[in-house]
Design an enzyme around this catalytic site. Structure first.
Site, short mmCIF file in Angstrom:
data_model
loop_
_atom_site.label_atom_id
_atom_site.label_comp_id
_atom_site.label_asym_id
_atom_site.label_seq_id
_atom_site.Cartn_x
_atom_site.Cartn_y
_atom_site.Cartn_z
N GLY A 16 12.80 4.81 2.20
CA GLY A 16 12.04 4.95 4.01
C GLY A 16 11.19 3.39 4.50
N GLY A 17 10.47 4.57 5.31
CA GLY A 17 10.18 3.40 6.01
C GLY A 17 8.09 2.36 5.68
N MET A 18 8.23 3.43 4.33
CA MET A 18 6.88 3.30 3.53
C MET A 18 7.30 2.67 2.46
SD MET A 18 4.16 3.95 5.07
CE MET A 18 3.42 3.76 3.66
N GLY A 19 8.47 1.77 2.07
CA GLY A 19 9.19 1.10 1.55
C GLY A 19 10.12 1.78 0.86
N VAL A 21 12.22 2.27 -4.04
CA VAL A 21 11.52 2.77 -5.15
C VAL A 21 12.52 2.74 -5.85
CG1 VAL A 21 11.68 5.53 -6.45
CG2 VAL A 21 10.02 5.52 -4.19
N LYS A 36 7.57 1.33 -6.77
CA LYS A 36 7.59 1.56 -5.25
C LYS A 36 7.24 -0.02 -4.93
CE LYS A 36 5.84 4.26 -1.16
NZ LYS A 36 5.74 5.61 -1.00
N ASP A 130 1.82 13.59 4.11
CA ASP A 130 3.18 13.52 4.30
C ASP A 130 4.23 14.38 3.78
OD1 ASP A 130 5.63 12.54 5.42
OD2 ASP A 130 5.31 11.04 4.98
#
Length: 707
Positions: A16-19, A21, A36, A130
């Site tokens: 996703g936008g935060m990396g 996994v 992650k 979030d």
């Protein structure tokens, strides 16, 4: 395979936008982990790097069961990373996609667990920012983990601008109104998002669907949607819960995630009450034996008889007592959590004033009672108090009963409703009653072992995590997580009153009592230490530093040694209490969680929560004598009274496994309720009780060998 640093990347789990996994193999420690990797763009941001490291340190300190532990974090090969425990399960988003809207009962059970994780983070000054279904991991037993604190924000610090446009990072569908402005962000921001998740679980709809402008306008200006309109059949009581949780003004929302969860439980209970048939009058209920089981002359008959309780004990609701057809056949075991009232904080934490009328917590509609009724009731209560004390309280430290021969294949005698979220249990030394720590309800349930039924509850000033008894049974010690830190509450078992509250700083995870009652030990994760309590002073008299994140504790039968499971260090520490000599540490399987002594031999049994096994430790040789594979995530272990077997509760497998302590082999796998979290054995070893965390029940095992 692709490799980064010490990690071998096995499979992409999500992105996703935060990396990204990854399922990865940690080659240095020989374990599979969830790795992650954050985007390179964020790794190049000096401000983000600084905040990431600070907040990762804070998250790594959290020791709430519904938060996935972080093993390590930092930078490798130019990428910021988080090394986390690998948990098998689906995201709540996948559950909704595959199964559709959830039942109100299941929704409340899941939301309550999310709330526990959020409240723990908030207590340490972290706001998740979030909260959404894709950041909630659900195991096959419906145990919840809240994940992805990549946007975590420390209250009281400036918020970073992490995009070129200055738009706040997060997921629009669940974003509180203050996130669209420069207004302060605090725990109530996550409460708003959790209310959105509650709505989606009940309806499989987003609160404000549409494009970016439409969603933003909805969060800022439109009244929260009604669950009962979005999905016919959802009780209308949930509409008010969602409305308050999604209030535009944070001051009008629930103050905590736990308060929202409590309101949701009340809505569920109210709906169940309205649809329930009228209850029959209270009457003694005789338990049904398990199918095919003949009565055993050596075990007490299991009878649910309503009896009065001493001051400080709250009676269970009448319908809950009727539902407690104790030890029902295994084939008839209820699979859903019983509808018991949620309890708020008692204004008198030490218990009601002796002689005051017992609170009426029944589900029945309120009725008018005349003075004569109260006079009769007062006499009945006083008579009941005397009967209870004569029945349950020992006059002196009870002699240890002769152990029965334990069976390698115990049978399920049945299940008993005991509350909302029974997380731990301990049987009193005389074997006649037990205390059950109900984590969500903020009470200790009093369980009548001979009668096989829950008799009432004792309010405690926090969320109980563990219970232990003094050797004479006159006092009980309850480990509490509170809104600010942690403490040990001391309960007078004669009156049910909390007679002392002993601060321990961080919430204690486990308790142990010296055989002579002179000391009580509590494991405190922050800072990592064993807290030593003198019961004569009701005060902490020492702190013994140990390796990171102590969990399970056990005092040896002779009282000379204390075993500590150091969860994050993968060690078991054995402290010599008699001589004060340097402790012995033994490396064991990954994530040691609980520990139990063999009653005769110098052996320890240590559950490896992440290693999925039990380490058998030879204390004299300071080595692991055997490693026994178990079902996934063994959380607790207890030994039989004769020492021939150990019982291992695997929380994510919904089973208890029986370990032969001589051959180090598993002899039986016994199904339980959902999320078995602890095992308690009667002093003679004839029965074992398993707390089913997500069902609100005890699974009762007949552990004695057939004669």
């Amino acid at each position: 395979m692709e490799r980064i640093g010490q990690y071998e990347l096995l499979a992409l789990v999500g992105e996703g936008g935060m990396g990204e996994v990854w399922r990865a193999r940690d080659l240095r420690h020989g374990r599979d982990v969830a790795l992650k990797l954050l985007p390179a763009a964020l790794s190049d941001n000096a401000e983000y790097q600084k905040r990431f490291r600070l907040e990762s340190d804070l998250v790594a300190r959290l020791r709430e069961p519904h938060l996935i532990p972080i093993h390590d974090h930092g930078e490798i090969d130019g990428r910021l990373f988080l090394d986390m425990r690998l948990v098998e399960g689906r995201s709540l988003q996948d559950v909704l996609r595959d199964e559709g809207p959830l039942s109100p009962a299941r929704t409340v059970a899941l939301v309550a667990q999310i709330a526990e994780a959020l409240d723990a983070a908030h207590a340490d000054g972290l706001v998740h920012r979030d909260v959404k279904p894709s950041n909630v991991l659900v195991t096959p037993s419906d145990f919840v983990y809240v994940v992805d604190f990549g946007l975590a924000f420390s209250v009281g610090t400036p918020r970073p601008q992490l995009t070129q446009t200055g738009v706040a990072l997060g997921t629009l569908e669940y974003m509180a109104p203050e996130r669209f402005s420069r207004r302060p962000v605090d725990a109530r921001t996550d409460v708003y998002s959790l209310a959105c998740v509650l709505f989606e679980c009940l309806t499989k709809q987003k609160p404000f669907p549409g494009d970016f402008p439409t969603q933003m306008y909805g969060h800022l200006n439109v009244d929260p949607p009604r669950c009962s309109e979005a999905r016919p059949g959802v009780p209308a009581a949930f509409d008010a819960v969602v409305a308050q949780g999604m209030a535009k003004d944070p001051d009008e929302r629930f103050p905590t995630a736990g308060a929202l969860a409590a309101a949701a439980r009340a809505a569920l209970r109210g709906a169940a009450t309205r649809t329930r048939a009228p209850a029959a009058p209270d009457a003694p209920t005789v338990a049904r034996p398990a199918e095919g089981a003949a009565p055993r002359p050596d075990r007490p008959a299991v009878t649910a008889v309503t009896t009065a309780l001493a001051p400080g004990h709250r009676p269970l609701p009448s319908r809950a007592r009727e539902a407690a057809v104790a030890l029902a056949p295994a084939t008839d075991r209820p699979r859903s959590r019983p509808h018991l009232p949620g309890r708020g904080r008692d204004p008198h934490p030490s218990g009601p004033t002796p002689g005051a009328p017992l609170p009426d917590l029944r589900d029945d509609p309120p009725r008018r009672h005349h003075g004569r009724w109260w006079a009769v009731a007062a006499v009945a209560v006083l008579l009941g108090i005397g009967a209870l004390l004569l029945t349950l309280l020992p006059a002196a430290p009870p002699p240890r009963p002769a152990p029965v021969t334990s069976s390698p294949t115990p049978t399920v005698a049945g299940t008993v409703p005991v509350g909302v979220a029974p997380v731990a249990m301990q049987v009193a030394p005389d074997g006649r009653f037990a205390y059950v720590a109900d984590r969500d309800a903020g009470v200790v349930t009093v369980f009548d072992v001979a009668g096989g039924v829950a008799r009432g509850t004792i309010p405690v000033p926090g969320h109980p995590q563990a219970v232990a008894f003094a050797p004479d049974g006159r006092r009980a010690y309850v480990a509490l997580a509170t809104d600010t830190a942690g403490e040990v509450a001391v309960v007078d078992t004669a009156t049910g009153a909390v007679v002392a509250r002993i601060p321990t700083d961080s919430p204690p995870r486990a308790l142990a009592v010296a055989p002579d009652g002179s000391r009580v030990y509590a494991s405190a994760p922050d800072p990592s230490a064993v807290v030593v309590i003198d019961p004569a002073q009701n005060a902490v008299v020492d702190r013994i530093p140990v390796a990171p994140s102590p969990h399970g504790l056990a005092v040896s039968p002779d009282g000379r040694r204390l075993a500590v499971a150091d969860h994050d260090a993968d060690l078991v520490t054995v402290l010599d209490l008699a001589t004060g000599t340097a402790p012995v540490t033994v490396p064991v399987g990954g994530g040691p969680h609980a520990v139990a002594w063999d009653p005769v031999r110098p052996l320890l049994f240590v559950t490896a929560f992440t290693g999925n096994g039990v380490s058998v430790v030879d204390v004299a040789a300071a080595r692991v004598a055997a490693t026994v594979p178990t079902a996934v995530h063994p959380q607790d272990v207890a030994t039989s009274a004769d020492g021939r077997h150990a019982y291992v509760a695997a929380i994510d497998a919904n089973v208890v496994q029986v370990l032969d302590t001589t051959t180090s082999t598993i002899t039986a796998t016994v199904p339980t309720g959902r999320a078995p979290s602890s095992v308690a054995v009667t002093p003679d070893g004839g029965r074992a009780y398993v707390t089913d965390l997500l069902d609100g029940t005890l699974t009762v095992l007949d552990t004695a060998a057939a004669r």
